[in-house]
Design an enzyme around this catalytic site. Structure first.
Site, mmCIF file in Angstrom:
data_model
loop_
_atom_site.group_PDB
_atom_site.id
_atom_site.type_symbol
_atom_site.label_atom_id
_atom_site.label_comp_id
_atom_site.label_asym_id
_atom_site.label_seq_id
_atom_site.Cartn_x
_atom_site.Cartn_y
_atom_site.Cartn_z
ATOM 1 N N PRO A 9 7.145 -6.742 74.505
ATOM 2 C CA PRO A 9 7.655 -7.224 75.783
ATOM 3 C C PRO A 9 9.063 -7.806 75.731
ATOM 4 O O PRO A 9 9.424 -8.482 74.771
ATOM 5 C CB PRO A 9 6.645 -8.306 76.193
ATOM 6 C CG PRO A 9 5.891 -8.636 74.961
ATOM 7 C CD PRO A 9 5.901 -7.400 74.116
ATOM 8 N N TYR A 22 19.710 -12.542 70.780
ATOM 9 C CA TYR A 22 19.343 -11.133 70.561
ATOM 10 C C TYR A 22 20.533 -10.164 70.594
ATOM 11 O O TYR A 22 20.352 -8.971 70.384
ATOM 12 C CB TYR A 22 18.297 -10.714 71.610
ATOM 13 C CG TYR A 22 17.021 -11.523 71.493
ATOM 14 C CD1 TYR A 22 16.218 -11.430 70.355
ATOM 15 C CD2 TYR A 22 16.629 -12.413 72.503
ATOM 16 C CE1 TYR A 22 15.061 -12.177 70.233
ATOM 17 C CE2 TYR A 22 15.469 -13.164 72.388
ATOM 18 C CZ TYR A 22 14.693 -13.045 71.250
ATOM 19 O OH TYR A 22 13.545 -13.791 71.116
ATOM 20 N N GLU A 97 6.997 -4.679 59.937
ATOM 21 C CA GLU A 97 7.303 -5.576 61.054
ATOM 22 C C GLU A 97 8.813 -5.840 61.113
ATOM 23 O O GLU A 97 9.445 -6.033 60.077
ATOM 24 C CB GLU A 97 6.550 -6.890 60.812
ATOM 25 C CG GLU A 97 6.792 -7.978 61.815
ATOM 26 C CD GLU A 97 6.105 -9.296 61.392
ATOM 27 O OE1 GLU A 97 5.797 -9.482 60.195
ATOM 28 O OE2 GLU A 97 5.899 -10.132 62.286
ATOM 29 N N ARG A 106 13.117 -20.571 63.918
ATOM 30 C CA ARG A 106 13.001 -20.895 65.342
ATOM 31 C C ARG A 106 11.803 -21.825 65.602
ATOM 32 O O ARG A 106 11.371 -22.538 64.709
ATOM 33 C CB ARG A 106 12.946 -19.588 66.149
ATOM 34 C CG ARG A 106 14.247 -18.773 66.002
ATOM 35 C CD ARG A 106 14.240 -17.509 66.818
ATOM 36 N NE ARG A 106 14.165 -17.794 68.250
ATOM 37 C CZ ARG A 106 13.895 -16.872 69.187
ATOM 38 N NH1 ARG A 106 13.679 -15.613 68.815
ATOM 39 N NH2 ARG A 106 13.845 -17.208 70.457
#
Ligand code: DQA
Length: 149
Positions: A9, A22, A97, A106
């Protein structure tokens, strides 16, 4: 060899979403980067993105018998989805991954990765390059050149 790349998502909003985290390149640029990386690795690639957990589970199930391995950035579902973990375990395809950001640095709620428990390797904090490394890792693993973690 055929690799399925699955993006979870909000990755479709790359470029727009939190660019300081990002990056400023959009999802189309990521898809181009993945296709170029796969071509360089000499593998076929299909790219799937969904904002829905069940659709990601379906895509993993449907990969069985069709793809040789999976590169997955489950995005927020990384930290919540036992269903995606179970699907990866069920099909037992080698999976790697990827996270664009370094999730280890984070928030505390990002410190668990369910999907990662079914993956042979994780690349994080490398931006787009994480996908390239994941594709090469999977290719080398499938050719017997790297061992399971
Ligand atoms: C992400 C990291 C996740 O914590 C986050 O929910 C995302 C993207 C990454 O690529 O850095 O949506 O998977």
């Amino acid at each position: 060899m055929k690799i399925l790349v699955i993006n979870g998502p909000n990755l479709n909003l790359l470029g727009l979403r939190e660019p300081d985290i990002y990056g400023r390149r959009n999802y189309a640029a990521l898809q181009d980067y993945i296709r170029e990386s796969a071509a360089d690795a000499g593998t076929e690639v299909e790219i799937f993105q969904s904002n829905h957990e069940g659709e990601i589970v379906d895509a993993i199930q449907e990969a069985f018998g069709v793809f040789d391995g999976i590169v997955i950035n489950p995005a927020a579902y990384t930290h919540t989805s036992v269903a995606i973990l179970d699907a990866l375990k069920a099909v037992a395809l080698p999976a790697v991954e990827v996270h664009l950001s370094d999730v280890s640095k984070r928030e505390s709620f990002r410190q668990i990765s369910f999907a990662g428990m079914a993956c042979i390797a994780t690349y994080m904090g490398l931006g787009f390059d994480g996908y390239r490394r994941a594709i090469f890792h999977l290719r080398d693993f499938c050719n017997g050149e790297v061992k399971d973690a």
